[in-house]
Motif scaffolding. Structure first.
Motif, PDB file in Angstrom:
ATOM      1  N   ARG A 269       0.864  -1.026   0.011  1.00  8.74           N
ATOM      2  CA  ARG A 269      -0.026  -0.061  -0.143  1.00  8.74           C
ATOM      3  C   ARG A 269       0.770   1.191  -0.007  1.00  8.74           C
ATOM      4  NH1 ARG A 269      -5.224   0.866   1.151  1.00  8.74           N
ATOM      5  NH2 ARG A 269      -5.512  -1.219   1.317  1.00  8.74           N
ATOM      6  N   LEU A 270       0.680   1.999  -1.052  1.00  5.30           N
ATOM      7  CA  LEU A 270       1.619   3.390  -1.216  1.00  5.30           C
ATOM      8  C   LEU A 270       0.921   4.314  -0.660  1.00  5.30           C
ATOM      9  CD1 LEU A 270       2.274   2.837  -4.931  1.00  5.30           C
ATOM     10  CD2 LEU A 270       3.874   2.142  -3.205  1.00  5.30           C
ATOM     11  N   ASN A 271       1.898   5.269   0.066  1.00  6.49           N
ATOM     12  CA  ASN A 271       1.009   6.623   0.591  1.00  6.49           C
ATOM     13  C   ASN A 271       1.674   7.566  -0.194  1.00  6.49           C
ATOM     14  OD1 ASN A 271       3.843   7.373   1.328  1.00  6.49           O
ATOM     15  ND2 ASN A 271       3.634   5.977   3.238  1.00  6.49           N
ATOM     16  N   ALA A 272       0.997   9.026  -0.098  1.00  6.12           N
ATOM     17  CA  ALA A 272       1.249  10.150  -0.599  1.00  6.12           C
ATOM     18  C   ALA A 272       2.863  10.309  -0.939  1.00  6.12           C
ATOM     19  CB  ALA A 272       0.877  11.254  -0.354  1.00  6.12           C
ATOM     20  N   GLN A 273       3.505   9.987   0.358  1.00  6.38           N
ATOM     21  CA  GLN A 273       4.916  10.547   0.307  1.00  6.38           C
ATOM     22  C   GLN A 273       5.837   9.495  -0.719  1.00  6.38           C
ATOM     23  OE1 GLN A 273       6.346  12.933   2.016  1.00  6.38           O
ATOM     24  NE2 GLN A 273       8.573  12.408   0.742  1.00  6.38           N
ATOM     25  N   ASP A 274       5.400   8.123  -0.963  1.00  5.45           N
ATOM     26  CA  ASP A 274       6.067   7.282  -1.899  1.00  5.45           C
ATOM     27  C   ASP A 274       5.931   7.996  -3.151  1.00  5.45           C
ATOM     28  OD1 ASP A 274       6.660   5.094   0.111  1.00  5.45           O
ATOM     29  OD2 ASP A 274       4.508   4.469  -0.183  1.00  5.45           O
ATOM     30  N   TRP A 275       4.736   8.542  -3.588  1.00  5.74           N
ATOM     31  CA  TRP A 275       4.669   9.051  -4.815  1.00  5.74           C
ATOM     32  C   TRP A 275       5.586  10.398  -5.014  1.00  5.74           C
ATOM     33  CZ3 TRP A 275       2.643   6.653  -8.970  1.00  5.74           C
ATOM     34  CH2 TRP A 275       1.638   5.782  -8.755  1.00  5.74           C
ATOM     35  N   LEU A 276       5.640  11.203  -4.047  1.00  7.87           N
ATOM     36  CA  LEU A 276       6.307  12.363  -3.901  1.00  7.87           C
ATOM     37  C   LEU A 276       7.731  12.226  -3.998  1.00  7.87           C
ATOM     38  CD1 LEU A 276       4.287  14.458  -1.655  1.00  7.87           C
ATOM     39  CD2 LEU A 276       4.438  15.016  -3.909  1.00  7.87           C
ATOM     40  N   GLN A 277       8.114  11.076  -3.398  1.00 10.63           N
ATOM     41  CA  GLN A 277       9.842  10.824  -3.484  1.00 10.63           C
ATOM     42  C   GLN A 277      10.135  10.141  -4.834  1.00 10.63           C
ATOM     43  OE1 GLN A 277      11.661  11.619  -0.906  1.00 10.63           O
ATOM     44  NE2 GLN A 277      13.470  10.749  -1.593  1.00 10.63           N
TER      45      GLN A 277
ATOM     46  N   LEU B 157       6.733  13.483 -14.837  1.00 10.94           N
ATOM     47  CA  LEU B 157       5.879  13.709 -13.705  1.00 10.94           C
ATOM     48  C   LEU B 157       4.489  13.827 -14.085  1.00 10.94           C
ATOM     49  CD1 LEU B 157       7.847  16.787 -12.157  1.00 10.94           C
ATOM     50  CD2 LEU B 157       7.984  14.615 -11.358  1.00 10.94           C
ATOM     51  N   LYS B 158       4.260  12.609 -14.571  1.00 13.14           N
ATOM     52  CA  LYS B 158       2.801  12.228 -14.827  1.00 13.14           C
ATOM     53  C   LYS B 158       2.494  10.812 -14.262  1.00 13.14           C
ATOM     54  CE  LYS B 158       3.307  14.413 -19.337  1.00 13.14           C
ATOM     55  NZ  LYS B 158       3.366  14.258 -20.877  1.00 13.14           N
ATOM     56  N   ALA B 159       1.233  10.601 -14.056  1.00  8.56           N
ATOM     57  CA  ALA B 159       0.677   9.646 -13.645  1.00  8.56           C
ATOM     58  C   ALA B 159       1.081   8.079 -14.210  1.00  8.56           C
ATOM     59  CB  ALA B 159      -0.890   9.461 -13.468  1.00  8.56           C
ATOM     60  N   GLU B 160       0.988   7.795 -15.312  1.00  7.97           N
ATOM     61  CA  GLU B 160       1.413   6.731 -15.816  1.00  7.97           C
ATOM     62  C   GLU B 160       3.025   6.283 -15.638  1.00  7.97           C
ATOM     63  OE1 GLU B 160       1.089   3.915 -20.091  1.00  7.97           O
ATOM     64  OE2 GLU B 160      -0.236   5.719 -19.651  1.00  7.97           O
ATOM     65  N   PRO B 161       3.791   7.038 -16.133  1.00  6.12           N
ATOM     66  CA  PRO B 161       5.390   6.959 -16.003  1.00  6.12           C
ATOM     67  C   PRO B 161       5.588   6.770 -14.529  1.00  6.12           C
ATOM     68  CG  PRO B 161       4.796   9.016 -16.589  1.00  6.12           C
ATOM     69  CD  PRO B 161       3.719   8.438 -16.876  1.00  6.12           C
ATOM     70  N   LEU B 162       5.091   7.527 -13.568  1.00  4.63           N
ATOM     71  CA  LEU B 162       5.395   7.305 -11.934  1.00  4.63           C
ATOM     72  C   LEU B 162       4.676   6.081 -11.645  1.00  4.63           C
ATOM     73  CD1 LEU B 162       4.265  11.075 -10.810  1.00  4.63           C
ATOM     74  CD2 LEU B 162       6.512   9.946 -10.950  1.00  4.63           C
TER      75      LEU B 162
ATOM     76  N   LEU C   2       6.902   2.634  -9.765  1.00  6.55           N
ATOM     77  CA  LEU C   2       6.622   1.983  -8.718  1.00  6.55           C
ATOM     78  C   LEU C   2       6.029   0.687  -8.562  1.00  6.55           C
ATOM     79  CD1 LEU C   2       5.161   5.245  -6.809  1.00  6.55           C
ATOM     80  CD2 LEU C   2       6.908   3.922  -6.067  1.00  6.55           C
ATOM     81  N   GLY C   3       5.770   0.395  -9.770  1.00  7.54           N
ATOM     82  CA  GLY C   3       5.126  -0.884 -10.131  1.00  7.54           C
ATOM     83  C   GLY C   3       3.568  -0.912  -9.633  1.00  7.54           C
TER      84      GLY C   3
END
Length: 203
Positions: free
Chosen positions: A25-33, A47-52, A56-57
């Motif tokens: 379960r990812l949190n917001a900080q995972d996405w920001l980092q 910095l778009k949803a799909e490549p990010l 992160l898998g």
């Protein structure tokens, strides 16, 4: 029955979540980092949803669980950098007990960003590059610059230098050295120390 919205891209579809729930379960900080890393490596186009999500898998649904849209994600990323860009310097100056020491150290820590493990300083050249083509990033960098310049000006005043232009000279030099190759980090620090010493000699 009330179903909690689950992460992983299934939204409110409970049956889909039963078979596709992510293992982590990812949190917001995972996405920001991850965003900071993507920006450093591949620039703002990453910095778009799909490549990010690929980094992160994860699924795009996980991204949209934490952020309303990509602009909201960009705003959160910039807000975190803005905070870190100031607090990283405050932390770096914590062991300096004189205004002269703080003055010398401040220019050095910006110029030596390649030697720093603090994300605010490490990501700064990439943020500045992004700001050249993004209004929100530009506004964020402008606020950080204004705060730092004010702090530098105050330190100079306390050390007997009343010419406000000297703060801009020191700051511009530190930002310029920040753009040099990371292997020059130690030399940059020495050069910034010499510049501050020259300014202080004007007292």
């Amino acid at each position: 029955m009330t179903f909690a919205r689950l992460e992983g891209g299934c939204g409110w579809d409970y049956s889909a979540c039963m078979t596709s729930a992510p293992s982590k379960r990812l949190n917001a900080q995972d996405w920001l980092q991850t965003g900071f890393q993507a920006l450093l490596q591949d620039g703002p186009e990453a910095l778009k949803a799909e490549p990010l999500a690929r980094r992160l898998g994860a699924t795009k649904g996980s991204f949209y669980w934490h952020f309303a849209d990509v602009p909201a994600y960009h705003a959160a990323l910039l807000a975190q950098w803005e905070t870190q860009a100031i607090t990283d310097i405050v932390n770096a100056l914590a062991d300096e007990y004189t205004d002269v020491g703080r003055l010398r150290r401040m220019g050095q820590v910006i110029a030596q960003k390649g030697a720093s493990d603090q994300m605010g300083l490490t990501a700064e050249p990439a943020i500045r590059a992004w700001a050249k083509g993004n209004a929100k990033a530009f506004e964020t960098v402008a606020r950080v610059d204004a705060k730092r310049l004010a702090y530098l000006g105050d330190l100079l005043y306390k050390t007997g230098i009343g010419n406000a232009e000297m703060a801009r000279i020191i700051y511009a030099a530190s930002i310029g050295m920040e753009e040099l190759d990371d292997s020059d980090a130690d030399r940059n620090g020495d050069a910034m120390g010499s510049l501050v010493d020259l300014v202080l000699a004007l007292r």
